[in-house]
Write an enzyme that holds these catalytic residues in place. Structure first.
Site, PDB file in Angstrom:
ATOM      1  N   HIS A  22      -4.660  -0.871   2.400  1.00 23.26           N
ATOM      2  CA  HIS A  22      -4.466  -0.175   1.133  1.00 23.26           C
ATOM      3  C   HIS A  22      -3.422  -2.215   0.696  1.00 23.26           C
ATOM      4  O   HIS A  22      -3.017  -2.260  -0.652  1.00 23.26           O
ATOM      5  CB  HIS A  22      -3.148   0.465   1.035  1.00 23.26           C
ATOM      6  CG  HIS A  22      -2.369   1.208  -0.180  1.00 23.26           C
ATOM      7  ND1 HIS A  22      -2.935   1.291  -1.035  1.00 23.26           N
ATOM      8  CD2 HIS A  22      -1.071   1.512   0.110  1.00 23.26           C
ATOM      9  CE1 HIS A  22      -2.091   1.436  -2.052  1.00 23.26           C
ATOM     10  NE2 HIS A  22      -0.520   1.319  -1.458  1.00 23.26           N
TER      11      HIS A  22
ATOM     12  N   HIS B 178       5.350  -3.555   0.927  1.00 23.16           N
ATOM     13  CA  HIS B 178       5.611  -2.222   0.214  1.00 23.16           C
ATOM     14  C   HIS B 178       5.795  -0.553   0.833  1.00 23.16           C
ATOM     15  O   HIS B 178       6.571  -0.200   0.592  1.00 23.16           O
ATOM     16  CB  HIS B 178       5.197  -1.712  -1.114  1.00 23.16           C
ATOM     17  CG  HIS B 178       3.961  -1.131  -1.076  1.00 23.16           C
ATOM     18  ND1 HIS B 178       2.444  -1.626  -0.730  1.00 23.16           N
ATOM     19  CD2 HIS B 178       3.815   0.078  -1.172  1.00 23.16           C
ATOM     20  CE1 HIS B 178       1.775  -0.836  -0.809  1.00 23.16           C
ATOM     21  NE2 HIS B 178       2.099   0.459  -0.974  1.00 23.16           N
TER      22      HIS B 178
ATOM     23  N   GLU C  69       9.559   3.624   3.817  1.00 20.13           N
ATOM     24  CA  GLU C  69       8.616   4.280   4.069  1.00 20.13           C
ATOM     25  C   GLU C  69       7.888   4.759   4.635  1.00 20.13           C
ATOM     26  O   GLU C  69       8.081   6.528   5.467  1.00 20.13           O
ATOM     27  CB  GLU C  69       8.519   5.193   2.538  1.00 20.13           C
ATOM     28  CG  GLU C  69       8.961   6.164   1.724  1.00 20.13           C
ATOM     29  CD  GLU C  69       8.089   6.352   0.468  1.00 20.13           C
ATOM     30  OE1 GLU C  69       7.946   5.020  -0.262  1.00 20.13           O
ATOM     31  OE2 GLU C  69       7.707   7.498   0.048  1.00 20.13           O
ATOM     32  N   ASP C  70       6.642   4.316   5.490  1.00 23.81           N
ATOM     33  CA  ASP C  70       5.891   4.786   6.043  1.00 23.81           C
ATOM     34  C   ASP C  70       6.070   4.205   7.679  1.00 23.81           C
ATOM     35  O   ASP C  70       5.343   5.303   8.873  1.00 23.81           O
ATOM     36  CB  ASP C  70       3.996   4.690   5.708  1.00 23.81           C
ATOM     37  CG  ASP C  70       4.249   5.334   4.287  1.00 23.81           C
ATOM     38  OD1 ASP C  70       4.598   6.472   3.560  1.00 23.81           O
ATOM     39  OD2 ASP C  70       3.183   4.355   3.743  1.00 23.81           O
TER      40      ASP C  70
ATOM     41  N   ASP D  87       0.659  -0.375  -6.480  1.00 26.22           N
ATOM     42  CA  ASP D  87       0.431   0.191  -6.167  1.00 26.22           C
ATOM     43  C   ASP D  87      -0.067   1.985  -6.825  1.00 26.22           C
ATOM     44  O   ASP D  87      -0.753   2.173  -5.605  1.00 26.22           O
ATOM     45  CB  ASP D  87       1.481   0.818  -5.729  1.00 26.22           C
ATOM     46  CG  ASP D  87       1.896   2.037  -4.241  1.00 26.22           C
ATOM     47  OD1 ASP D  87       0.756   1.981  -3.698  1.00 26.22           O
ATOM     48  OD2 ASP D  87       2.657   2.401  -4.606  1.00 26.22           O
TER      49      ASP D  87
ATOM     50  N   ASP E 100     -14.326   1.214 -34.393  1.00 24.83           N
ATOM     51  CA  ASP E 100     -13.289   0.643 -33.774  1.00 24.83           C
ATOM     52  C   ASP E 100     -14.349   0.724 -31.056  1.00 24.83           C
ATOM     53  O   ASP E 100     -14.052   0.362 -30.572  1.00 24.83           O
ATOM     54  CB  ASP E 100     -11.974  -0.420 -33.606  1.00 24.83           C
ATOM     55  CG  ASP E 100     -11.135   0.776 -32.297  1.00 24.83           C
ATOM     56  OD1 ASP E 100     -12.022   1.613 -32.774  1.00 24.83           O
ATOM     57  OD2 ASP E 100     -10.489   0.250 -32.311  1.00 24.83           O
TER      58      ASP E 100
HETATM   59 MN    MN Z   1       1.398   2.366  -1.156  1.00 20.98          MN
END
Ligand code: MN
Length: 576
Positions: free
Chosen positions: A48, A72, A76-77, A138, A260
């Site tokens: 990811h 990133h 958090e993880d 993300d 269109d």
């Molecule tokens: Mn992520």
């Protein structure tokens, strides 16, 4: 994509060895941090991070942004701290990674929230456009792999994508990302409509493609060549499904009125050739009146530039043409990112372009400050900082709902914004879990909790520091009920007061006097005498008001406030 493939992509895109080394260190760090973690798809989590970084590289963002993309999710993880990232990769990277983590902690799924306020808050929290870009990429990868997530969560994420992420991508001019985000979310949020549209276009699209490819393209190429215009590409684009659906909603779901669904796209070298190509198209085929849109002379608010025209084409089929330069084409796909594309020194290209693109944000917040045209890269980076929302703060309830308040707002403002009863019975406030005084100035991103007690009542002193008019009105209403008249009278007697006279020159209008008297009542001052000197033919009458005031300071405050009333030309005051 694995690291090896990603690294060779970086090389292809022209990233220097120094940058690639920096990025590969971020990769090593992120791999270690995510070791053993899996995505819902069962793949190792690092895939990811690489996917997000690869999209950052596609946008040709700088090495710091690509490294931050790899890192990133580590705060958090994986329990990595901001300090660790700063120590290994510098302050800039730490700032971006922390910014992305903070954005992740906000919930956007409360139906009662105004969507526009959520979008603003999203940007206010991000503080830097690069944080927004990483967050968008993300989300893009999460949407591409959403089938692995349980259905209920799919719907929440897809809804949020339509309401928050896609509009932000659009406003940053990133057409491709906006279109893909919407088309990934569409079948999840509106499955029946999606199925209907797929059926409707099943024949139309291949027929249209064949028509443009086999009947139109050659005639166009020959005519351009005859006039000496060499197109870089002639191609067609298919309308994104979600924007098709939104258009159909405006056209009573009548597919016949959509002209269109496909559009011929001509990319040329320079602006002059754009207009020449337009002339050639109009010589070949008669244009529909009122359907020529010159977004080169008048770009869209998000910076989009192109010329659009619709003509009676071969066999009288109504067909749209879009004409643009290569630079405009790139901009339309990559938006704001096109303007600080990677260069050898890592310096951005044109700051003024970004400033132009961000005008929408200026409008959103009555933003006073000019971004102006940033000349050097330092000013340019400054212009990426999101401070458009200086006049608002966005704070959270303990449940994660967003409350939008004027800047300088206090826990009291917050309490009344949530509910009158909460304000009226407020006994204490906690910000991010710690007790704070009632006049504490809140900052964006803080979580505010109000403690209440049944017998508590609002304090008149609150009126001296609160910022929102909602709180003011509600406190006053509560005080009128609570304070017995006698007590009110003694209070007035105790304070020494002097007589002041205000002379207000106005350009008269309906409701002006009411607005002026509202200023006095906002200060809890009653006007004792009001006269209007309105001689004939005088466009600027004077309104003279006398009142009992505490001191000159109070008179000055009232005068300042009066000057903000529409129609008031000047204000003076004196003691009498
Ligand atoms: Mn992520």
């Amino acid at each position: 994509m694995d690291w090896h493939q990603f690294n060779s992509k970086l090389q292809e895109l022209g990233y220097s060895e120094k940058d690639r080394k920096f990025i590969s260190q971020a990769f090593e760090f992120a791999s270690k941090a995510h070791e053993g973690q899996k995505r819902a798809s069962g793949e190792p989590y690092i895939t990811h991070a690489i996917a997000v970084a690869a999209e950052s590289a596609n946008l040709q963002l700088d090495a710091v942004t690509i490294s931050s993309s790899l890192l990133h999710d580590t705060i958090e993880d994986c329990g990595i701290t901001r300090e660790e990232i700063a120590k290994n990769f510098g302050e800039d990277t730490a700032f971006l990674v922390e910014g992305v983590s903070k954005l992740g902690s906000v919930r956007y799924n409360d139906a009662q929230q105004k969507v526009e306020s959520l979008r603003k808050m999203f940007l206010a929290f991000a503080k830097d456009i690069r944080v927004v870009l990483i967050k968008l990429l993300d989300r893009l990868h999460n949407m591409r792999t959403i089938q692995f997530v349980r259905p209920e969560k799919q719907r929440r994420i897809a809804q949020e994508t339509l309401e928050i992420y896609a509009p932000i991508a659009y406003r940053l001019g990133m057409g491709n990302i906006k279109g893909e985000l919407e088309d990934l979310a569409f079948p999840i949020v509106h499955p029946n409509e999606y199925a209907w549209i797929i059926k409707e276009i099943a024949l139309r699209v291949p027929e249209g493609e064949q028509y443009l490819r086999e009947e139109v393209k050659q005639i166009l190429e020959q005519a351009l060549a005859a006039e000496g215009v060499t197109p870089l590409t002639i191609d067609y684009r298919k309308k994104h499904l979600y924007s098709l659906w939104k258009k159909l909603l405006r056209y009573e779901m009548d597919m016949a009125r959509i002209t269109d669904l496909l559009a011929m796209r001509i990319v040329v070298e320079n602006i002059e050739d754009c207009y020449r190509a337009l002339g050639i198209v109009h010589q070949l085929w008669k244009p529909l009146p009122g359907r020529i849109k010159d977004y080169i002379a008048l770009p869209k608010q998000n910076g989009y530039r192109s010329i659009h025209t619709t003509v009676f084409c071969v066999r009288n089929k109504i067909t749209e043409f879009q004409i643009r330069t290569r630079e405009m084409h790139e901009e339309a796909e990559r938006g704001v990112a096109a303007h600080w594309a990677y260069t050898e020194e890592g310096k951005p290209k044109q700051g003024s372009e970004v400033a132009r693109r961000l005008q929408w944000a200026q409008k959103l917040s009555d933003w006073q400050k000019e971004i102006g045209s940033a000349q050097n890269s330092e000013e340019f980076l400054e212009s990426l900082k999101i401070d458009f929302f200086k006049d608002r703060v966005f704070v959270l309830t303990p449940k994660g709902d967003v409350i939008d308040l004027p800047s300088g707002a206090t826990p009291v403002d917050f309490a009344y914004a949530v509910h009158t009863d909460i304000g009226n019975h407020m006994m204490g406030a906690k910000v991010n879990g710690k007790f704070v005084p009632f006049d504490f100035a809140l900052s964006s991103g803080e979580t505010v909790e109000i403690l209440t007690q049944k017998n508590k009542k609002p304090n008149p002193e609150w009126l001296t520091f609160i910022k929102s008019s909602i709180a003011k009105n509600r406190i006053r209403a509560a005080l009128r009920k609570e304070i017995p008249q006698t007590l009110h009278a003694t209070q007035t007697q105790q304070t020494k007061r002097a007589s002041y006279q205000f002379i207000i020159t106005v350009r008269d209008r309906v409701g002006l006097l009411k607005d002026i008297s509202a200023v006095f009542s906002a200060f809890r001052i009653s006007m004792q005498h009001v006269t209007v000197n309105n001689s004939k033919n005088n466009p600027f009458p004077d309104i003279v008001i006398s009142a009992q005031l505490r001191d000159t300071k109070q008179a000055e405050s009232i005068a300042t406030r009066l000057k903000t009333v529409r129609g008031v030309e000047s204000v003076s005051y004196k003691t009498i």
